[in-house]
Scaffold this motif. Structure first.
Motif, PDB file in Angstrom:
ATOM      1  N   ARG A   1       0.851  -1.194   0.000  1.00  0.00           N
ATOM      2  CA  ARG A   1       0.000   0.000   0.000  1.00  0.00           C
ATOM      3  C   ARG A   1       0.884   1.240   0.000  1.00  0.00           C
ATOM      4  N   ALA A   2       0.649   2.152  -0.931  1.00  0.00           N
ATOM      5  CA  ALA A   2       1.400   3.410  -1.018  1.00  0.00           C
ATOM      6  C   ALA A   2       0.446   4.484  -1.515  1.00  0.00           C
ATOM      7  N   ILE A   3      -0.159   5.228  -0.588  1.00  0.00           N
ATOM      8  CA  ILE A   3      -1.191   6.209  -0.906  1.00  0.00           C
ATOM      9  C   ILE A   3      -0.854   7.538  -0.240  1.00  0.00           C
ATOM     10  N   ASP A   4      -1.012   8.615  -0.975  1.00  0.00           N
ATOM     11  CA  ASP A   4      -0.842   9.960  -0.445  1.00  0.00           C
ATOM     12  C   ASP A   4      -2.091  10.307   0.365  1.00  0.00           C
ATOM     13  N   ALA A   5      -1.938  10.481   1.677  1.00  0.00           N
ATOM     14  CA  ALA A   5      -3.093  10.726   2.538  1.00  0.00           C
ATOM     15  C   ALA A   5      -3.789  12.039   2.198  1.00  0.00           C
ATOM     16  N   ARG A   6      -3.078  13.005   1.657  1.00  0.00           N
ATOM     17  CA  ARG A   6      -3.670  14.313   1.346  1.00  0.00           C
ATOM     18  C   ARG A   6      -4.558  14.254   0.111  1.00  0.00           C
ATOM     19  N   THR A   7      -4.107  13.548  -0.930  1.00  0.00           N
ATOM     20  CA  THR A   7      -4.836  13.508  -2.200  1.00  0.00           C
ATOM     21  C   THR A   7      -5.623  12.224  -2.422  1.00  0.00           C
ATOM     22  N   GLY A   8      -5.263  11.157  -1.707  1.00  0.00           N
ATOM     23  CA  GLY A   8      -5.881   9.860  -1.940  1.00  0.00           C
ATOM     24  C   GLY A   8      -5.350   9.131  -3.151  1.00  0.00           C
ATOM     25  N   LEU A   9      -4.322   9.688  -3.798  1.00  0.00           N
ATOM     26  CA  LEU A   9      -3.748   9.066  -4.986  1.00  0.00           C
ATOM     27  C   LEU A   9      -2.678   8.055  -4.587  1.00  0.00           C
ATOM     28  N   GLY A  10      -2.504   7.057  -5.422  1.00  0.00           N
ATOM     29  CA  GLY A  10      -1.522   6.011  -5.158  1.00  0.00           C
ATOM     30  C   GLY A  10      -2.113   4.660  -5.471  1.00  0.00           C
ATOM     31  N   TYR A  11      -1.601   3.622  -4.823  1.00  0.00           N
ATOM     32  CA  TYR A  11      -2.065   2.278  -5.156  1.00  0.00           C
ATOM     33  C   TYR A  11      -2.074   1.374  -3.934  1.00  0.00           C
ATOM     34  N   GLN A  12      -2.900   0.341  -4.009  1.00  0.00           N
ATOM     35  CA  GLN A  12      -2.849  -0.791  -3.090  1.00  0.00           C
ATOM     36  C   GLN A  12      -2.964  -2.051  -3.926  1.00  0.00           C
ATOM     37  N   ALA A  13      -2.013  -2.943  -3.766  1.00  0.00           N
ATOM     38  CA  ALA A  13      -1.984  -4.175  -4.556  1.00  0.00           C
ATOM     39  C   ALA A  13      -1.871  -5.368  -3.612  1.00  0.00           C
ATOM     40  N   ASN A  14      -2.826  -6.287  -3.722  1.00  0.00           N
ATOM     41  CA  ASN A  14      -2.824  -7.518  -2.940  1.00  0.00           C
ATOM     42  C   ASN A  14      -2.745  -8.689  -3.915  1.00  0.00           C
ATOM     43  N   LEU A  15      -1.679  -9.459  -3.832  1.00  0.00           N
ATOM     44  CA  LEU A  15      -1.448 -10.592  -4.728  1.00  0.00           C
ATOM     45  C   LEU A  15      -1.184 -11.832  -3.892  1.00  0.00           C
ATOM     46  N   GLY A  16      -1.725 -12.972  -4.330  1.00  0.00           N
ATOM     47  CA  GLY A  16      -1.520 -14.159  -3.529  1.00  0.00           C
ATOM     48  C   GLY A  16      -1.956 -15.435  -4.209  1.00  0.00           C
TER      49      GLY A  16
ATOM     50  N   TYR B   1      -5.576   1.464  -8.301  1.00  0.00           N
ATOM     51  CA  TYR B   1      -4.586   2.502  -8.593  1.00  0.00           C
ATOM     52  C   TYR B   1      -5.313   3.787  -8.963  1.00  0.00           C
ATOM     53  N   ALA B   2      -5.030   4.874  -8.254  1.00  0.00           N
ATOM     54  CA  ALA B   2      -5.669   6.164  -8.503  1.00  0.00           C
ATOM     55  C   ALA B   2      -4.617   7.179  -8.915  1.00  0.00           C
ATOM     56  N   LEU B   3      -4.904   7.965  -9.941  1.00  0.00           N
ATOM     57  CA  LEU B   3      -3.952   8.935 -10.457  1.00  0.00           C
ATOM     58  C   LEU B   3      -4.674  10.210 -10.864  1.00  0.00           C
ATOM     59  N   ALA B   4      -3.929  11.329 -10.880  1.00  0.00           N
ATOM     60  CA  ALA B   4      -4.480  12.611 -11.303  1.00  0.00           C
ATOM     61  C   ALA B   4      -4.464  12.697 -12.819  1.00  0.00           C
ATOM     62  N   LEU B   5      -5.596  13.112 -13.396  1.00  0.00           N
ATOM     63  CA  LEU B   5      -5.695  13.325 -14.841  1.00  0.00           C
ATOM     64  C   LEU B   5      -5.798  14.803 -15.188  1.00  0.00           C
ATOM     65  N   GLY B   6      -5.902  15.629 -14.199  1.00  0.00           N
ATOM     66  CA  GLY B   6      -6.023  17.076 -14.392  1.00  0.00           C
ATOM     67  C   GLY B   6      -6.250  17.730 -13.047  1.00  0.00           C
TER      68      GLY B   6
ATOM     69  N   SER C   1      -8.914  19.007 -11.764  1.00  0.00           N
ATOM     70  CA  SER C   1     -10.174  18.626 -11.117  1.00  0.00           C
ATOM     71  C   SER C   1     -10.646  17.239 -11.557  1.00  0.00           C
ATOM     72  N   THR C   2      -9.725  16.445 -12.078  1.00  0.00           N
ATOM     73  CA  THR C   2     -10.078  15.125 -12.610  1.00  0.00           C
ATOM     74  C   THR C   2      -9.142  14.066 -12.064  1.00  0.00           C
ATOM     75  N   GLN C   3      -9.698  12.934 -11.644  1.00  0.00           N
ATOM     76  CA  GLN C   3      -8.909  11.784 -11.211  1.00  0.00           C
ATOM     77  C   GLN C   3      -9.358  10.547 -11.970  1.00  0.00           C
ATOM     78  N   GLY C   4      -8.430   9.632 -12.151  1.00  0.00           N
ATOM     79  CA  GLY C   4      -8.742   8.371 -12.805  1.00  0.00           C
ATOM     80  C   GLY C   4      -8.387   7.206 -11.910  1.00  0.00           C
ATOM     81  N   GLY C   5      -8.953   6.063 -12.182  1.00  0.00           N
ATOM     82  CA  GLY C   5      -8.669   4.871 -11.395  1.00  0.00           C
ATOM     83  C   GLY C   5      -8.688   3.626 -12.258  1.00  0.00           C
ATOM     84  N   LEU C   6      -7.840   2.665 -11.900  1.00  0.00           N
ATOM     85  CA  LEU C   6      -7.815   1.353 -12.530  1.00  0.00           C
ATOM     86  C   LEU C   6      -7.952   0.297 -11.437  1.00  0.00           C
ATOM     87  N   PHE C   7      -8.627  -0.803 -11.736  1.00  0.00           N
ATOM     88  CA  PHE C   7      -8.811  -1.836 -10.723  1.00  0.00           C
ATOM     89  C   PHE C   7      -8.769  -3.216 -11.369  1.00  0.00           C
ATOM     90  N   LEU C   8      -8.399  -4.195 -10.546  1.00  0.00           N
ATOM     91  CA  LEU C   8      -8.365  -5.598 -10.951  1.00  0.00           C
ATOM     92  C   LEU C   8      -8.673  -6.441  -9.728  1.00  0.00           C
TER      93      LEU C   8
END
Length: 306
Positions: A86-101, A117-122, A124-131
């Motif tokens: 887990r590596a997330i910026d507490a201020r922005t909420g951006l970053g990732y958490q990956a659980n593999l097993g 995984y959450a990232l800034a796209l602009g 006022s815009t954020q994007g996210g990817l999930f699996l």
């Protein structure tokens, strides 16, 4: 199965003890319990340890868990060994958490994953990817060893102060060759920001390529519209968040029926090296047994630093 879980736990403890930085180690016991209106019970108990722990948004956790599934006349067990980063910026909420097993159930093994995984796209815009990849947890699906892989992306756009819209597209691949496509939209308005109150409009829609299978709920098409009231506050160091929702659902050509949702989440401040997080949920929506399928769950986790 019990020998596998015990072996995984011993390996976890040995690896963590060798790697842990004195004073920075973390012990994380957890439990999850759910039951539905068809008397299907799920119980998961696990323990994790962190050899690399900085704080609650920056750590690596190694975990072993034992799973049990049961109805009145049937039961099955499973085990899972996983590593979480887990590596997330507490201020922005951006970053990732990956659980593999690796999961085992009914003599079969499965590579499991839960990644966000959450990232800034602009500005006022954020994007996210999930699996997400795991077993399908119904009696029939577990007996057949059916798994699913769910992946997709989302975009969050702040429209004006107080208004946010979130869209999601995803696809779920089942090992019985069914493909489920998902589309979701949420419109959120900060009703009373000083009190932590907001209102949401939620829409979700999915359809299956091979509908009405015997192993899990799979109509040809399903959609739900819901209005929900949310609340989030910090009270003397505790964080409390809740959601109450009322909606309408439609399954294929059936008449519309009501749906209900209730969720509560609490987390404590870090006191004397102990942190607690708990979550309870209730939903009443459609399932394989009809339009009034009820699902309840309780999840709790302790983080113990030493």
């Amino acid at each position: 199965m019990m020998r596998l879980a015990s072996g995984l736990l011993l390996a976890l403890l040995a690896v963590t003890a060798a790697a842990a930085d004195p004073g920075m180690a973390l012990l994380a016991p957890s439990v999850f319990v759910s039951q539905d209106s068809e008397d299907f019970l799920v119980h998961k108990a696990g323990v994790g340890m962190s050899p690399l722990y900085e704080h609650g948004n920056d750590y690596t956790l190694v975990k072993a868990a034992q799973h049990r599934y049961a109805t009145k006349d049937w039961s099955a067990e499973g085990a899972q060994f996983s590593v979480t980063r887990r590596a997330i910026d507490a201020r922005t909420g951006l970053g990732y958490q990956a659980n593999l097993g690796l999961g085992e159930q009914g003599g079969s093994q499965l590579l499991v994953a839960d990644v966000d995984y959450a990232l800034a796209l602009g500005e006022s815009t954020q994007g996210g990817l999930f699996l997400n990849r795991d077993w399908v947890e119904t009696r029939a699906a577990l007996t057949q060893g059916i798994s699913q892989t769910y992946y997709g992306g989302s975009v969050e756009q702040r429209l004006t102060p107080g208004w946010v819209v979130i869209g999601l597209l995803g696809q779920q691949l089942f090992s019985d060759n069914n493909i489920r496509n998902h589309a979701r939209v949420r419109l959120v308005y900060d009703l009373l920001p000083d009190l932590g109150l907001h209102v949401q409009y939620r829409h979700r829609h999915f359809w299956n390529s091979s509908p009405y299978g015997a192993y899990y709920f799979s109509p040809d098409v399903y959609h739900e519209d819901m209005l929900a009231l949310g609340w989030r506050r910090r009270l003397e160091g505790w964080t409390v968040a809740g959601t109450l929702g009322l909606g309408q659902q439609k399954v294929a050509g059936d008449p519309q029926t009501a749906t209900h949702l209730a969720e509560l989440e609490v987390s404590s401040p870090l006191a004397a090296g102990v942190y607690f997080k708990g979550r309870f949920g209730y939903s009443d929506s459609a399932g394989s047994g009809g339009p009034d399928y009820v699902y309840r769950y309780l999840q709790a986790e302790l983080l113990l630093r030493f």
